[in-house]
Design a protein around this motif. Structure first.
Motif, mmCIF file in Angstrom:
data_model
loop_
_atom_site.group_PDB
_atom_site.id
_atom_site.type_symbol
_atom_site.label_atom_id
_atom_site.label_comp_id
_atom_site.label_asym_id
_atom_site.label_seq_id
_atom_site.Cartn_x
_atom_site.Cartn_y
_atom_site.Cartn_z
ATOM 1 N N ASN A 93 20.017 58.949 52.907
ATOM 2 C CA ASN A 93 19.725 59.695 51.686
ATOM 3 C C ASN A 93 21.078 59.769 50.980
ATOM 4 O O ASN A 93 21.950 60.543 51.375
ATOM 5 N N PRO A 94 21.297 58.922 49.963
ATOM 6 C CA PRO A 94 22.653 58.705 49.443
ATOM 7 C C PRO A 94 23.248 59.944 48.789
ATOM 8 O O PRO A 94 22.536 60.922 48.516
ATOM 9 N N PRO A 95 24.559 59.929 48.557
ATOM 10 C CA PRO A 95 25.229 61.105 47.982
ATOM 11 C C PRO A 95 24.519 61.621 46.731
ATOM 12 O O PRO A 95 24.250 60.868 45.787
ATOM 13 N N HIS A 96 24.209 62.928 46.759
ATOM 14 C CA HIS A 96 23.461 63.554 45.680
ATOM 15 C C HIS A 96 23.768 65.041 45.668
ATOM 16 O O HIS A 96 24.443 65.560 46.572
ATOM 17 N N THR A 97 23.292 65.725 44.654
ATOM 18 C CA THR A 97 23.429 67.179 44.581
ATOM 19 C C THR A 97 22.078 67.784 44.230
ATOM 20 O O THR A 97 21.202 67.123 43.664
ATOM 21 N N THR A 128 33.553 69.481 48.922
ATOM 22 C CA THR A 128 33.732 70.676 48.104
ATOM 23 C C THR A 128 34.169 70.302 46.684
ATOM 24 O O THR A 128 34.528 69.158 46.394
ATOM 25 N N SER A 129 34.161 71.293 45.805
ATOM 26 C CA SER A 129 34.489 71.071 44.398
ATOM 27 C C SER A 129 35.995 70.870 44.203
ATOM 28 O O SER A 129 36.794 71.079 45.124
ATOM 29 N N GLY A 139 24.729 72.809 44.881
ATOM 30 C CA GLY A 139 25.494 72.073 43.882
ATOM 31 C C GLY A 139 26.516 71.097 44.420
ATOM 32 O O GLY A 139 27.070 70.306 43.644
ATOM 33 N N LEU A 140 26.798 71.099 45.728
ATOM 34 C CA LEU A 140 27.824 70.207 46.272
ATOM 35 C C LEU A 140 27.238 68.843 46.633
ATOM 36 O O LEU A 140 26.096 68.735 47.077
ATOM 37 N N ILE A 141 28.049 67.802 46.435
ATOM 38 C CA ILE A 141 27.624 66.446 46.773
ATOM 39 C C ILE A 141 27.474 66.336 48.292
ATOM 40 O O ILE A 141 28.373 66.711 49.047
ATOM 41 N N HIS A 142 26.342 65.798 48.732
ATOM 42 C CA HIS A 142 26.089 65.671 50.173
ATOM 43 C C HIS A 142 25.222 64.442 50.441
ATOM 44 O O HIS A 142 24.690 63.820 49.521
ATOM 45 N N PHE A 143 25.087 64.093 51.721
ATOM 46 C CA PHE A 143 24.337 62.898 52.116
ATOM 47 C C PHE A 143 23.868 63.050 53.549
ATOM 48 O O PHE A 143 24.338 63.920 54.293
ATOM 49 N N GLN A 144 22.930 62.165 53.934
ATOM 50 C CA GLN A 144 22.555 61.995 55.339
ATOM 51 C C GLN A 144 22.422 60.494 55.610
ATOM 52 O O GLN A 144 21.944 59.747 54.755
ATOM 53 N N PHE A 145 22.848 60.079 56.798
ATOM 54 C CA PHE A 145 22.828 58.660 57.172
ATOM 55 C C PHE A 145 22.365 58.527 58.614
ATOM 56 O O PHE A 145 22.843 59.253 59.499
ATOM 57 N N ASN A 146 21.429 57.604 58.840
ATOM 58 C CA ASN A 146 20.962 57.317 60.194
ATOM 59 C C ASN A 146 21.805 56.182 60.769
ATOM 60 O O ASN A 146 21.656 55.027 60.370
ATOM 61 N N PRO A 147 22.698 56.464 61.725
ATOM 62 C CA PRO A 147 23.608 55.432 62.232
ATOM 63 C C PRO A 147 22.964 54.459 63.208
ATOM 64 O O PRO A 147 23.552 53.431 63.532
ATOM 65 N N SER A 148 21.766 54.757 63.666
ATOM 66 C CA SER A 148 21.128 53.895 64.658
ATOM 67 C C SER A 148 20.718 52.566 64.031
ATOM 68 O O SER A 148 20.267 52.504 62.885
ATOM 69 N N HIS A 149 20.865 51.500 64.811
ATOM 70 C CA HIS A 149 20.446 50.171 64.361
ATOM 71 C C HIS A 149 19.003 49.852 64.747
ATOM 72 O O HIS A 149 18.454 48.841 64.298
ATOM 73 N N ASN A 159 12.144 74.510 42.369
ATOM 74 C CA ASN A 159 12.373 73.213 41.736
ATOM 75 C C ASN A 159 13.862 72.897 41.829
ATOM 76 O O ASN A 159 14.604 73.042 40.858
ATOM 77 N N PRO A 160 14.315 72.460 43.015
ATOM 78 C CA PRO A 160 15.756 72.332 43.253
ATOM 79 C C PRO A 160 16.459 71.274 42.426
ATOM 80 O O PRO A 160 17.651 71.369 42.166
ATOM 81 N N GLY A 161 15.725 70.244 42.008
ATOM 82 C CA GLY A 161 16.354 69.140 41.294
ATOM 83 C C GLY A 161 17.194 68.296 42.235
ATOM 84 O O GLY A 161 17.629 68.754 43.294
ATOM 85 N N ALA A 162 17.407 67.044 41.859
ATOM 86 C CA ALA A 162 18.266 66.143 42.628
ATOM 87 C C ALA A 162 18.960 65.197 41.667
ATOM 88 O O ALA A 162 18.317 64.610 40.794
ATOM 89 N N ILE A 163 20.270 65.098 41.814
ATOM 90 C CA ILE A 163 21.066 64.155 41.028
ATOM 91 C C ILE A 163 21.713 63.188 42.013
ATOM 92 O O ILE A 163 22.665 63.561 42.712
#
Length: 226
Positions: free
Chosen positions: A108-112, A133-134, A156-166, A180-184
């Motif tokens: 889930n790529p970097p987003h806010t 952080t800002s 509001g902070l930029i964050h991500f999740q990544f599945n490292p398993s192959h 309605n959190p919104g996503a950028i």
């Protein structure tokens, strides 16, 4: 002196109440089921007449127990968001949720989320997660999560999740502090805006050649939300 004390009290009151103003307003009644057909435009949705409220306004057969398709985009993830647009009973309650499926090596790529803090728990597999952080520190916090672990992403902070398993997928459930959190998604917003941001601006901001910016803007920036 009296005027100074009054000003000081006003500033203190503003500081004390500001955290409450930073999230969705608190409801003033038991519920306010969203009337999405109303011509009235407010911050959120107007309330449906209580005489017209039905139990299904608070229910959604969302199939969150079933795996979602992660082959629909290049980032190999699928965010199934349950917000007020899908569940009108969430209106004014300040909460929503999402199931997130990750293919092996999916992210889930970097987003806010401009309007929500997010708390996430891993149901299956493992996830490498983090947020930044800002300005001016831009400190990076990251952690490897396993099944049952919980992590919070501040609003509001930029964050991500990544599945490292192959070879193993991962699944997470997230709760968010807004109806309605919104996503950028950062890459989509910067390189996929409509109309595009001038390449001179982005070349200067990223300190790279304009040809690279032009190439990035020519890519198809996919949305992993449904």
């Amino acid at each position: 002196m009296a005027s100074f004390n009054f000003l000081l009290l006003t500033v203190l009151a503003a500081l004390i109440t500001s955290p409450a103003m930073a999230s969705d307003p608190s409801p003033l009644q038991d519920f306010c089921v969203a009337d999405k057909d109303s011509p009235v435009r407010v911050n959120g949705f107007p309330c449906k007449d209580i005489k017209d409220v039905k139990v299904d306004d608070f229910f959604l057969a969302a199939n969150l127990d079933k795996p979602m398709d992660t082959t629909l985009n290049k980032v190999k993830s699928n965010v199934t968001l349950i917000n007020v647009m899908k569940l009108p009973g969430l209106n004014t309650l300040g909460i929503s949720m999402a199931r997130i499926d990750y293919a092996p090596q999916g992210q889930n790529p970097p987003h806010t989320h401009p309007r929500a803090t997010e708390i996430l728990t891993v149901l299956e597999g493992s996830l490498y997660v983090g947020f930044v952080t800002s300005n001016p520190d831009n400190k990076f916090f990251s952690k490897m999560l396993n099944k049952g672990d919980v992590f919070v992403f501040p609003q509001g902070l930029i964050h991500f999740q990544f599945n490292p398993s192959h070879d193993k997928p991962a699944v997470a459930i997230a709760a968010l502090s807004s109806q309605n959190p919104g996503a950028i998604t950062i890459a989509n917003a910067v390189f996929g805006s409509k109309p595009p941001i001038e390449d001179d601006v982005l070349a200067k901001a990223f300190q790279v050649d304009k040809n690279l910016i032009d190439w990035l803007q020519a890519q198809f920036w996919e949305n992993n939300h449904n």
